[in-house]
Design a protein around this motif. Structure first.
Motif, mmCIF file in Angstrom:
data_model
loop_
_atom_site.group_PDB
_atom_site.id
_atom_site.type_symbol
_atom_site.label_atom_id
_atom_site.label_comp_id
_atom_site.label_asym_id
_atom_site.label_seq_id
_atom_site.Cartn_x
_atom_site.Cartn_y
_atom_site.Cartn_z
ATOM 1 N N THR A 86 -9.081 -125.141 -31.845
ATOM 2 C CA THR A 86 -10.554 -125.230 -31.101
ATOM 3 C C THR A 86 -10.881 -126.669 -31.385
ATOM 4 N N ARG A 87 -10.749 -126.963 -32.869
ATOM 5 C CA ARG A 87 -11.167 -128.177 -33.409
ATOM 6 C C ARG A 87 -10.357 -129.494 -32.704
ATOM 7 N N ARG A 88 -9.124 -129.064 -32.689
ATOM 8 C CA ARG A 88 -8.286 -130.242 -32.098
ATOM 9 C C ARG A 88 -8.667 -130.635 -30.730
ATOM 10 N N ARG A 89 -9.105 -129.688 -30.095
ATOM 11 C CA ARG A 89 -9.528 -129.615 -28.531
ATOM 12 C C ARG A 89 -10.987 -129.970 -28.406
ATOM 13 N N GLY A 90 -11.604 -130.551 -29.656
ATOM 14 C CA GLY A 90 -12.998 -130.816 -29.539
ATOM 15 C C GLY A 90 -14.016 -129.938 -29.686
ATOM 16 N N GLY A 91 -13.450 -128.301 -29.763
ATOM 17 C CA GLY A 91 -14.474 -127.519 -29.968
ATOM 18 C C GLY A 91 -14.715 -126.706 -28.837
ATOM 19 N N SER A 92 -13.640 -126.763 -27.867
ATOM 20 C CA SER A 92 -13.840 -126.117 -26.578
ATOM 21 C C SER A 92 -12.674 -125.167 -26.219
ATOM 22 N N GLY A 93 -12.746 -124.297 -25.525
ATOM 23 C CA GLY A 93 -11.480 -123.434 -25.205
ATOM 24 C C GLY A 93 -11.448 -122.039 -25.916
ATOM 25 N N ALA A 94 -12.118 -121.937 -27.042
ATOM 26 C CA ALA A 94 -11.688 -120.599 -27.756
ATOM 27 C C ALA A 94 -13.076 -119.522 -27.575
ATOM 28 N N ALA A 95 -13.958 -119.908 -26.773
ATOM 29 C CA ALA A 95 -14.823 -118.823 -26.922
ATOM 30 C C ALA A 95 -14.734 -117.722 -26.423
ATOM 31 N N GLY A 96 -15.157 -116.586 -27.522
ATOM 32 C CA GLY A 96 -14.642 -115.271 -27.252
ATOM 33 C C GLY A 96 -13.322 -114.951 -27.803
ATOM 34 N N ALA A 97 -12.669 -115.884 -28.367
ATOM 35 C CA ALA A 97 -11.116 -115.696 -29.058
ATOM 36 C C ALA A 97 -11.187 -114.627 -29.861
ATOM 37 N N PRO A 98 -11.967 -114.566 -30.846
ATOM 38 C CA PRO A 98 -11.988 -113.721 -31.913
ATOM 39 C C PRO A 98 -11.932 -112.427 -31.497
ATOM 40 N N LEU A 99 -12.880 -112.054 -30.660
ATOM 41 C CA LEU A 99 -12.910 -110.349 -30.231
ATOM 42 C C LEU A 99 -12.060 -110.163 -29.437
ATOM 43 N N ALA A 100 -11.205 -111.103 -28.741
ATOM 44 C CA ALA A 100 -9.972 -110.796 -28.009
ATOM 45 C C ALA A 100 -8.828 -110.544 -28.926
ATOM 46 N N ILE A 101 -8.432 -111.424 -29.937
ATOM 47 C CA ILE A 101 -7.766 -111.288 -31.214
ATOM 48 C C ILE A 101 -7.765 -109.658 -31.701
ATOM 49 N N GLY A 102 -9.099 -109.534 -31.994
ATOM 50 C CA GLY A 102 -9.261 -108.159 -32.767
ATOM 51 C C GLY A 102 -9.095 -106.926 -31.796
ATOM 52 N N ALA A 103 -9.391 -106.954 -30.597
ATOM 53 C CA ALA A 103 -8.923 -106.215 -29.381
ATOM 54 C C ALA A 103 -7.317 -105.834 -29.428
ATOM 55 N N LEU A 104 -6.616 -107.060 -29.347
ATOM 56 C CA LEU A 104 -5.214 -106.993 -29.496
ATOM 57 C C LEU A 104 -4.800 -106.256 -30.760
ATOM 58 N N LEU A 105 -5.035 -106.843 -31.836
ATOM 59 C CA LEU A 105 -4.419 -106.257 -33.181
ATOM 60 C C LEU A 105 -4.894 -105.005 -33.402
ATOM 61 N N ASP A 106 -5.908 -104.439 -32.780
ATOM 62 C CA ASP A 106 -6.600 -103.030 -33.051
ATOM 63 C C ASP A 106 -5.765 -102.153 -31.997
ATOM 64 N N GLY A 107 -5.586 -102.562 -30.954
ATOM 65 C CA GLY A 107 -5.242 -101.659 -29.749
ATOM 66 C C GLY A 107 -3.670 -101.361 -29.831
ATOM 67 N N ILE A 108 -2.840 -102.609 -30.214
ATOM 68 C CA ILE A 108 -1.298 -102.281 -30.439
ATOM 69 C C ILE A 108 -1.122 -101.270 -31.248
ATOM 70 N N PRO A 109 -1.597 -101.042 -32.651
ATOM 71 C CA PRO A 109 -1.086 -100.125 -33.378
ATOM 72 C C PRO A 109 -1.814 -98.782 -33.091
ATOM 73 N N GLU A 110 -3.126 -98.932 -32.663
ATOM 74 C CA GLU A 110 -3.787 -97.766 -32.297
ATOM 75 C C GLU A 110 -3.063 -96.935 -31.165
ATOM 76 N N GLN A 111 -2.671 -97.593 -30.325
ATOM 77 C CA GLN A 111 -2.142 -96.787 -29.077
ATOM 78 C C GLN A 111 -0.744 -96.570 -29.288
ATOM 79 N N LEU A 112 0.069 -97.581 -30.354
ATOM 80 C CA LEU A 112 1.317 -96.860 -30.741
ATOM 81 C C LEU A 112 1.327 -95.658 -31.258
ATOM 82 N N VAL A 113 0.236 -95.565 -32.201
ATOM 83 C CA VAL A 113 0.030 -94.091 -32.787
ATOM 84 C C VAL A 113 -0.132 -92.989 -31.725
ATOM 85 N N LEU A 114 -1.086 -93.241 -30.626
ATOM 86 C CA LEU A 114 -1.367 -92.298 -29.713
ATOM 87 C C LEU A 114 0.121 -92.022 -29.256
#
Length: 236
Positions: A86-114
């Motif tokens: 984001t910093r290399r792009r001047g602070g744009s383009g990553a809005a909402g990314a942390p929540l999306a990363i969290g959903a992905l890293l949570d969802g994969i193992p959680e649904q794997l166990v399911l």
């Protein structure tokens, strides 16, 4: 096999629904903060009463601890990579990314166990499915709303969350197919991985974002989300 496909889609669908809801209307900042706070509380309950307890039950503390450490470090490093990009792009383009990363890293193992549980004949807990819905929906609404506010096109937002949902749903099928070689330790580590990633995401991103938007009512919304998800967990 088809049962794992069905429940994989059910578990991942809220991610797309949240992105659609964020795209069809503009959410007032305070309301969005309340939604994020509610989701944070639901995730805390999911960590405590689903992921953590399940990990201890099936694999013991060592495998769980390894998974927690791996999940926490993975989210931490992934978030830093996005931040540098984001910093290399001047602070744009990553809005909402942390929540999306969290959903992905949570969802994969959680649904794997399911999926592993389905293959083992354990069936599906309705309470667990409802808890996944309650926690996934606020994550995707919050992230997608941030992306839209930052000027990201509706199509790009839907594409991102559609990809996250597809990967998470596919994890259920993968878990089903790999059930014969998945040990109890692997299941415990997968639960721990999801818990570790979620805890770092909550403290670093979701709770601060909710507090910034909802101010003094954030705590009440978080307690409500925790109570609702905990009740579902105990009901199951």
């Amino acid at each position: 096999m088809w049962e794992s496909v069905l429940w994989g889609v059910v578990g991942a669908a809220p991610l797309i629904v949240g992105a659609v809801l964020a795209g069809v209307r503009s959410w007032p900042p305070r309301l969005l903060g309340v939604i994020l706070g509610f989701g944070a509380g639901a995730l805390i309950a999911s960590i405590a009463y689903e992921l953590w307890e399940e990990g201890l039950r099936v694999g013991g503390p060592v495998a769980l601890a390894i998974g927690v450490a791996a999940g926490a470090l993975t989210y931490f490093l992934a978030d830093r990579v996005v931040d540098r990009w984001t910093r290399r792009r001047g602070g744009s383009g990553a809005a909402g990314a942390p929540l999306a990363i969290g959903a992905l890293l949570d969802g994969i193992p959680e649904q794997l166990v399911l999926g592993i549980g389905l293959a083992a004949g354990e069936g599906v807990s309705v309470a667990l499915v409802l808890a996944i819905v309650v926690s996934n929906l606020p994550e995707s609404i919050g992230s997608a709303s941030e992306m839209r506010d930052a000027g990201t096109s509706r199509g790009r937002v839907l594409s991102l969350w559609g990809a996250v949902a597809v990967v998470c749903a596919a994890a259920t099928v993968v878990g089903f197919l790999l059930a014969d070689i998945a040990t109890d330790g692997v299941r415990a580590a997968a639960s721990g991985f999801a818990a570790g990633a979620l805890l770092v995401m909550l403290v670093d991103s979701m709770v601060p974002e909710a507090q910034e938007r909802a101010k003094d009512v954030t705590g009440l919304a978080t307690v409500l989300g925790f109570a609702g998800a905990a009740a579902l967990a105990f009901a199951g």
